[in-house]
Scaffold this active site. Structure first.
Site, PDB file in Angstrom:
ATOM      1  N   GLU A 129       4.038  -5.472   7.341  1.00  0.00           N
ATOM      2  CA  GLU A 129       3.200  -4.483   7.985  1.00  0.00           C
ATOM      3  C   GLU A 129       3.556  -4.235   9.453  1.00  0.00           C
ATOM      4  O   GLU A 129       3.508  -3.107   9.927  1.00  0.00           O
ATOM      5  CB  GLU A 129       1.722  -4.866   7.886  1.00  0.00           C
ATOM      6  CG  GLU A 129       1.135  -4.682   6.500  1.00  0.00           C
ATOM      7  CD  GLU A 129       1.391  -5.829   5.554  1.00  0.00           C
ATOM      8  OE1 GLU A 129       2.274  -6.669   5.825  1.00  0.00           O
ATOM      9  OE2 GLU A 129       0.721  -5.879   4.498  1.00  0.00           O
TER      10      GLU A 129
ATOM     11  N   GLU B 236      -0.605  -9.399  -0.942  1.00  0.00           N
ATOM     12  CA  GLU B 236      -2.040  -9.673  -0.772  1.00  0.00           C
ATOM     13  C   GLU B 236      -2.742  -9.668  -2.126  1.00  0.00           C
ATOM     14  O   GLU B 236      -3.610 -10.503  -2.397  1.00  0.00           O
ATOM     15  CB  GLU B 236      -2.647  -8.656   0.189  1.00  0.00           C
ATOM     16  CG  GLU B 236      -2.191  -8.894   1.636  1.00  0.00           C
ATOM     17  CD  GLU B 236      -2.516  -7.748   2.548  1.00  0.00           C
ATOM     18  OE1 GLU B 236      -2.245  -6.584   2.186  1.00  0.00           O
ATOM     19  OE2 GLU B 236      -3.041  -7.995   3.648  1.00  0.00           O
TER      20      GLU B 236
ATOM     21  N   ALA C 146       0.867  -1.181   0.000  1.00  0.00           N
ATOM     22  CA  ALA C 146       0.000   0.000   0.000  1.00  0.00           C
ATOM     23  C   ALA C 146       0.902   1.228   0.000  1.00  0.00           C
ATOM     24  O   ALA C 146       2.072   1.156   0.353  1.00  0.00           O
ATOM     25  CB  ALA C 146      -0.879  -0.028   1.243  1.00  0.00           C
TER      26      ALA C 146
ATOM     27  N   GLY D 178       0.561  -5.177   0.800  1.00  0.00           N
ATOM     28  CA  GLY D 178      -0.573  -5.232  -0.125  1.00  0.00           C
ATOM     29  C   GLY D 178      -0.196  -5.845  -1.457  1.00  0.00           C
ATOM     30  O   GLY D 178      -1.039  -6.419  -2.150  1.00  0.00           O
TER      31      GLY D 178
HETATM   32  N1  T1G Z   1       4.625   3.394  -0.119  1.00  0.00           N
HETATM   33  C1  T1G Z   1       5.067   4.594  -0.566  1.00  0.00           C
HETATM   34  N2  T1G Z   1       6.336   4.832  -0.971  1.00  0.00           N
HETATM   35  C2  T1G Z   1       7.203   3.801  -0.892  1.00  0.00           C
HETATM   36  C3  T1G Z   1       6.817   2.525  -0.423  1.00  0.00           C
HETATM   37  C4  T1G Z   1       5.470   2.341  -0.031  1.00  0.00           C
HETATM   38  N3  T1G Z   1       5.015   1.160   0.395  1.00  0.00           N
HETATM   39  N4  T1G Z   1       7.941   1.725  -0.457  1.00  0.00           N
HETATM   40  C5  T1G Z   1       8.944   2.473  -0.930  1.00  0.00           C
HETATM   41  N5  T1G Z   1       8.511   3.712  -1.194  1.00  0.00           N
HETATM   42  C6  T1G Z   1       9.303   4.817  -1.754  1.00  0.00           C
HETATM   43  C7  T1G Z   1      10.427   5.236  -0.827  1.00  0.00           C
HETATM   44  O1  T1G Z   1       9.959   6.185   0.125  1.00  0.00           O
HETATM   45  C8  T1G Z   1      11.401   5.847  -1.834  1.00  0.00           C
HETATM   46  O2  T1G Z   1      10.878   7.114  -2.173  1.00  0.00           O
HETATM   47  C9  T1G Z   1      11.238   4.958  -3.066  1.00  0.00           C
HETATM   48  O3  T1G Z   1       9.954   4.340  -2.932  1.00  0.00           O
HETATM   49  C10 T1G Z   1      12.302   3.890  -3.178  1.00  0.00           C
HETATM   50  O4  T1G Z   1      12.286   3.193  -1.916  1.00  0.00           O
HETATM   51  C11 T1G Z   1      -2.649  -3.142   2.917  1.00  0.00           C
HETATM   52  C12 T1G Z   1      -1.256  -1.752   4.609  1.00  0.00           C
HETATM   53  C13 T1G Z   1      10.150  -2.002  -1.873  1.00  0.00           C
HETATM   54  C14 T1G Z   1      12.114  -3.150  -0.853  1.00  0.00           C
HETATM   55  O5  T1G Z   1       6.498  -1.870   3.879  1.00  0.00           O
HETATM   56  O6  T1G Z   1      10.658  -2.220   1.702  1.00  0.00           O
HETATM   57  O7  T1G Z   1       0.916  -2.813   2.205  1.00  0.00           O
HETATM   58  O8  T1G Z   1      12.847   8.525  -1.507  1.00  0.00           O
HETATM   59  O9  T1G Z   1      14.716   3.570  -1.405  1.00  0.00           O
HETATM   60  O10 T1G Z   1      15.886   0.246  -1.677  1.00  0.00           O
HETATM   61  O11 T1G Z   1      -1.683  -4.874   4.140  1.00  0.00           O
HETATM   62  O12 T1G Z   1      11.138   0.416  -0.531  1.00  0.00           O
HETATM   63  O13 T1G Z   1      12.609   7.747  -3.880  1.00  0.00           O
HETATM   64  O14 T1G Z   1      10.992   9.448  -2.940  1.00  0.00           O
HETATM   65  O15 T1G Z   1      13.356   1.796  -0.175  1.00  0.00           O
HETATM   66  O16 T1G Z   1      14.823  -0.375  -3.930  1.00  0.00           O
HETATM   67  C15 T1G Z   1       3.972  -2.601   3.061  1.00  0.00           C
HETATM   68  C16 T1G Z   1       8.312  -0.791   2.028  1.00  0.00           C
HETATM   69  C17 T1G Z   1       3.191  -1.346   3.106  1.00  0.00           C
HETATM   70  C18 T1G Z   1       7.438  -1.970   1.684  1.00  0.00           C
HETATM   71  C19 T1G Z   1      12.422  -1.172  -2.363  1.00  0.00           C
HETATM   72  N6  T1G Z   1       5.120  -2.458   2.193  1.00  0.00           N
HETATM   73  N7  T1G Z   1       9.299  -0.563   0.993  1.00  0.00           N
HETATM   74  O17 T1G Z   1      13.644  -0.847  -1.756  1.00  0.00           O
HETATM   75  O18 T1G Z   1      13.953   1.512  -2.632  1.00  0.00           O
HETATM   76  S1  T1G Z   1       1.817  -1.503   4.183  1.00  0.00           S
HETATM   77  C20 T1G Z   1       6.318  -2.082   2.699  1.00  0.00           C
HETATM   78  C21 T1G Z   1      10.443  -1.292   0.956  1.00  0.00           C
HETATM   79  C22 T1G Z   1       0.719  -2.473   3.338  1.00  0.00           C
HETATM   80  C23 T1G Z   1      -1.338  -3.789   3.297  1.00  0.00           C
HETATM   81  C24 T1G Z   1      -0.480  -2.895   4.099  1.00  0.00           C
HETATM   82  C25 T1G Z   1      11.449  -0.875  -0.083  1.00  0.00           C
HETATM   83  C26 T1G Z   1      11.511  -1.825  -1.299  1.00  0.00           C
HETATM   84  P1  T1G Z   1      11.895   8.297  -2.662  1.00  0.00           P
HETATM   85  P2  T1G Z   1      13.642   2.544  -1.436  1.00  0.00           P
HETATM   86  P3  T1G Z   1      14.672   0.119  -2.543  1.00  0.00           P
END
Ligand code: T1G
Ligand code: NAD
Length: 655
Positions: A128, A108, A66, A105
Site C-alpha cells: 500500500e 488482509e 483492493a 487487501g
Molecule cells: N486493482 C486494479 N487493477 C489491478 C490491480 C489492482 N490492485 N493490480 C493489477 N491490476 C491490473 C493492471 O492494471 C493490469 O490491467 C492487470 O491487472 C495485470 O496487471 C485495502 C487498499 C498483482 C503482481 O498494489 O502488483 O489492497 O492493463 O500487468 O505483471 O489495504 O499487478 O491488463 O487492463 O501488473 O502479472 C494493493 C498491484 C492494492 C497490487 C500482477 N495491491 N498489482 O502483476 O500483471 S491497495 C497492489 C501488482 C490495497 C488494502 C489496500 C501486479 C501483480 P490491464 P499486471 P502482472
C-alpha cells in the site's frame, strides 16, 4: 447479454467447502467481490455441514488487493475491513490457499482466515505505501499480531512482498504446499481440524516496543523515503496497534487510510501505477505481432554495450558480443563480468547465477557469427560514420528479418539507417546508463520501421522488465530534450543570481536524489559540451552556456576535481566553488531571491512546458509516457507523479 460469470463459486469436498474466486485479471477486491465474499460467509455459516472453508483463486494469482481503480471514488460498503472481520468471525474456520501474489487487501483477507498456505512460488505483501496509502483492512493491526512487530514494520513500511519461504519463516503463512494447491490445502485442513485451532489473529497479543525502537525505525524510514508520507504514517499505525486495543487501532488505521487515499501523493502514485502497466502494451500495437526473440547480439562492449549484454542475459537471452578487435573484446567481456560480480557482491546473484550469465555470452570480432540472430543492438561510438559502417556490415551478414537497433542518444536514427537493406526492421532502442539497472527504454521508430519491428521493441522491453516508451525523432528524443530545457532553466536561475547550491537544494527538497548541477558534476559536463560544439561546428546557432565556460576552463566535474562545485582529493561531496563564482561572474546579474518551493516550481514547470511541446509535435504519444520517462530515466520523484501530472494538478504549465 450472457450471464456474468459469478466472481465466486462454491464446491464441496465432504465437510470442506471450497470457495473459488474468479475475478480477472488479478482477483482485485472490487465491490462485487466484497459483496460476494460477505454473502458467501453468510451462506456457509448457515450450513451446519461445513466444518471448514478453503479460499482459493482462479487465474494467475490470489487476490492482488483492493481494486485500485475504485480509489478515485468514495468507498462503498461492504468495506474491506468489515469483510475481513466477517471471514474471521465465521462459524467454520477459513483457510487461505495462495498462489501468485496475495497483496494488500488480498493478504488482509488471508489474515482474516485462520490459516494461510501457499505454493513455493507465491509471494505475500502489503504494498500500500507504494500507492501513497497505508493498509486499510487491518494490515497494520493484524500483521504485528501474526508475525511480530519488526517483521510487520519491514513488510508494511517498505511495501516489498516476500516469497513463500520467507513468509513461512516469518509466520505470515503456516505451510508451503508441494504439488497441486487445492488438493494440498484440503489435506492441510483435514490435518488442522484434528487439533485445537489457534486463536483468530485479532485475538492474539502483540508485544509492546520501546520508545527507542520507534525512534530508530522512524529515523531510518525518514532517511529512506525523502518526502513520502505513507511509510511514516504506516509506522505510526503499527505503533498504535501495539499500544491500543484492537478496535481502537483498527479505527486509527481506517482514519489514516481514508485521509491518505484522498492525498495528492496517493493520486500521483496511482497515476504512475496505471501508466506503468499500460506502457509495455500500447493500444496502437495490439494488432502487430512481435517477431521471435530467441537470441541477440550487441555491437560494442563499452559502457552501454556491456550493460545491454547484462540486461539481455538477465532476461535469459543468449548474447553474442562483437567488438572491433580482440583487445576491445577483452575489455568488453571484463565490463560485463564486472556487472555480474557486482550483483554477487550485493547479494542479488549467486556465484552460480553469475557464471550462468557469463556462459551465455559469446564473444567474437567476426560479424559472420550474426548469421542467425533475431536482434542486434548497436552501441558503438556516437559517430555517424562508425555507426553506418556497422550497419552496412550487419545488412550484409544478418538475416533479412533480423531486427537492427541503434542505441544512439543524439544522432538521427534515420541517418544511421541510410542504406540499410530492409529498413522496416530498423529501430532505435535508447537504453539509459547503467542499462542493466535503469528501467526506461525509449523506443524510436524511423518512418520505415514496420509495425512488427516496433512491436518487437516493446516485447523486448517487457522481456527485460523495462518501462518502454515510444518516442518520435528529435534531438534528445523525449528525456534528453527535457533534460536540456531543465538544465537551461537551472542555468537561467544562476544567471539571475540564485546560488548554484540553492538550486540543487531546492530540487533535492522537491524529491530528486540530486539537483541539476551536482548531477552534471557526477556525469561530466563535457558530454553535453561536446554535443553543443558539434552542433556549432555543423553551423547551428547554439548560445554559449555557463557549462561551456566551465568546461573550457577545464572544469568537467568530479572527474577533474571540479565542475560546478569543487571536489578536494578524496571528497565526493560538492563544495561551493569560488573558482566557479569567478569564472561565471561576468554572466551573473545581481542576486535574485527565490524560495526553494519557487525554484522547484519554476524548473518543474519548464520540464512540463517542454513535455507539452513534445506532445504538440507528436514526439511523445501521451502525458503519462512523459511522466514515466522522467521518473524512470531522470529520477523525478515517483510520489509527485511526473512533471505533467504534478503541474496538471496545480495549473498546467504553458508550452
Ligand atoms: N486493482 C486494479 N487493477 C489491478 C490491480 C489492482 N490492485 N493490480 C493489477 N491490476 C491490473 C493492471 O492494471 C493490469 O490491467 C492487470 O491487472 C495485470 O496487471 C485495502 C487498499 C498483482 C503482481 O498494489 O502488483 O489492497 O492493463 O500487468 O505483471 O489495504 O499487478 O491488463 O487492463 O501488473 O502479472 C494493493 C498491484 C492494492 C497490487 C500482477 N495491491 N498489482 O502483476 O500483471 S491497495 C497492489 C501488482 C490495497 C488494502 C489496500 C501486479 C501483480 P490491464 P499486471 P502482472
Ligand atoms: P563507449 O565508448 O563506452 O563504448 C563504445 C564501444 O564501441 C567501445 O567499446 C568501442 O570499442 C566499440 N566500438 C567502436 N567501434 C566499433 C565497431 N566498429 N565495432 C564494434 N565495436 C566498436 O560508449 P558508450 O557510452 O557505451 O556509448 C555507446 C552508444 O550508446 C553511443 O551511441 C551513445 O550515444 C549511446 N548511449 C550512451 C549513454 C551513456 O550514458 N553513456 C546512454 C545512452 C546511450
Amino acid at each position: 447479454m450472457p450471464a456474468e460469470t459469478p466472481v465466486i463459486s462454491i464446491t464441496r469436498d465432504g465437510s470442506i467447502a471450497i470457495v473459488t474466486i474468479d475475478n480477472p485479471p488479478v482477483n482485485a477486491l472490487g465491490l462485487s467481490l466484497r459483496q460476494a465474499l460477505w454473502q458467501t460467509a453468510e451462506t456457509l455459516d448457515a450450513d451446519p455441514g461445513v466444518a471448514a472453508v478453503v479460499l482459493v483463486c482462479a487465474g494467475r494469482t490470489f487476490i492482488a488487493g483492493a481494486d485500485v481503480g475504485e480509489f478515485g471514488a468514495p468507498p462503498v460498503p461492504p468495506h474491506l475491513p468489515d469483510v475481513v472481520a466477517r471471514i474471521e468471525a465465521a462459524r467454520a474456520p477459513w483457510f487461505a490457499a495462495i498462489h501468485g501474489s496475495a497483496l494488500g487487501g488480498g493478504f488482509e483477507v488471508a489474515m482474516g482466515c485462520r490459516f494461510r498456505v501457499a505454493v513455493a512460488s507465491a509471494s505475500v505483501g502489503l504494498p500500500e505505501v507504494t500507492l501513497g496509502i497505508v493498509p486499510g483492512a487491518s494490515g497494520t493491526v493484524r500483521t504485528p499480531r501474526l508475525a511480530g512487530v519488526p517483521a510487520a514494520v519491514q513488510l508494511v513500511t517498505t511495501g516489498r512482498p516476500v516469497k513463500a519461504a520467507e513468509a513461512l519463516s516469518l509466520g505470515l503463512i503456516d505451510a508451503i504446499i508441494q504439488g497441486e494447491l487445492r488438493e494440498g490445502a484440503i489435506a492441510f485442513v483435514r490435518a488442522a481440524l484434528t487439533k485445537p485451532l489457534p486463536p483468530a489473529i485479532s485475538a492474539r497479543p502483540v508485544a509492546a516496543q520501546t520508545t527507542t525502537f520507534w525512534a530508530e525505525q522512524e529515523a531510518a524510514i525518514a532517511r529512506r523515503v525523502k518526502g513520502e508520507t505513507a511509510p511514516l504514517r504506516a509506522l505510526a499505525a503499527i505503533r498504535k496497534a501495539t499500544e491500543a486495543p484492537f478496535a481502537e487501532a483498527m479505527a486509527h488505521e481506517r482514519e489514516t487510510f481514508l485521509e491518505l487515499r484522498a492525498s495528492d501523493q496517493a493520486a500521483a502514485l496511482r497515476h504512475v501505477f496505471f501508466a506503468e502497466r499500460a506502457a509495455p502494451r500500447p493500444a496502437h500495437l495490439k494488432s502487430a505481432a512481435p517477431l521471435p526473440l530467441r537470441n541477440a547480439a550487441v555491437i560494442g562492449g563499452g559502457t552501454m554495450g556491456a550493460g545491454i549484454v547484462a540486461a539481455l542475459r538477465d532476461a535469459g537471452l543468449p548474447v553474442t558480443l562483437i567488438e572491433r578487435d580482440d583487445a576491445a573484446l577483452d575489455r568488453g567481456l571484463t565490463n560485463v563480468r564486472a556487472i555480474f560480480d557486482g550483483g554477487v557482491k550485493r547479494g542479488k546473484l549467486t556465484e552460480a547465477q553469475a557464471a550462468d550469465r557469463m556462459a551465455g555470452v559469446t564473444t567474437t570480432c567476426d560479424y559472420a557469427a550474426l548469421a542467425d540472430v533475431d536482434l542486434v543492438i548497436e552501441a558503438v561510438f556516437e559517430e555517424i560514420g562508425v555507426k553506418r559502417a556497422v550497419f552496412a556490415e550487419l545488412g550484409r551478414v544478418c538475416r533479412p528479418d533480423t531486427v537492427l537497433a541503434t542505441n544512439t542518444s543524439y544522432l538521427d536514427p534515420r541517418c544511421i539507417a541510410e542504406g540499410v537493406a530492409m529498413p522496416g526492421r530498423f529501430i532505435g532502442l535508447h537504453f539509459f546508463s547503467p542499462a542493466h539497472v535503469m528501467k526506461l527504454l525509449e523506443i524510436v521508430p524511423i518512418p520505415e520501421t514496420a509495425p512488427e519491428t516496433l512491436a518487437t521493441g516493446f516485447a523486448l522491453g517487457r522481456a527485460l522488465g523495462k518501462i518502454p516508451v515510444q518516442a518520435g525523432i528529435c534531438e534528445g528524443f523525449i528525456g534528453n530534450r527535457i533534460l536540456k530545457r531543465y538544465r537551461a532553466a537551472a542555468e537561467s536561475l544562476v544567471r539571475q543570481g540564485i546560488a548554484i547550491e540553492a538550486v540543487d537544494a531546492a530540487m533535492r527538497g522537491y524529491g530528486f536524489a540530486m539537483g541539476p548541477f551536482e548531477a552534471q558534476d557526477l556525469g561530466g559536463l563535457d558530454i553535453a559540451h561536446l554535443q553543443r560544439e558539434a552542433a556549432r561546428a555543423a553551423g547551428q546557432a547554439v548560445p554559449e552556456t555557463l557549462g561551456d565556460i566551465l568546461v573550457r576552463a577545464g572544469r568537467k566535474g568530479q572527474k577533474t576535481g571540479g565542475g560546478w562545485y569543487d571536489y578536494p582529493p578524496g571528497e565526493r561531496r560538492p563544495q561551493p566553488s569560488a573558482t566557479t563564482g569567478t569564472l561565471l561572474s561576468g554572466a551573473i546579474r545581481a542576486g535574485a531571491a527565490l524560495t526553494p518551493e519557487a525554484i522547484a516550481k519554476r524548473l518543474v514547470d519548464e520540464m512540463a512546458a517542454e513535455g507539452a511541446a513534445l506532445l504538440a509535435e507528436g514526439i511523445a504519444r501521451n502525458a503519462a509516457d512523459i511522466d514515466l520517462v522522467e521518473i524512470h530515466g531522470y529520477g523525478f520523484p515517483r510520489w509527485r507523479g511526473g512533471p505533467m501530472f504534478a503541474t496538471r494538478r496545480k495549473g498546467a504549465a504553458k508550452p
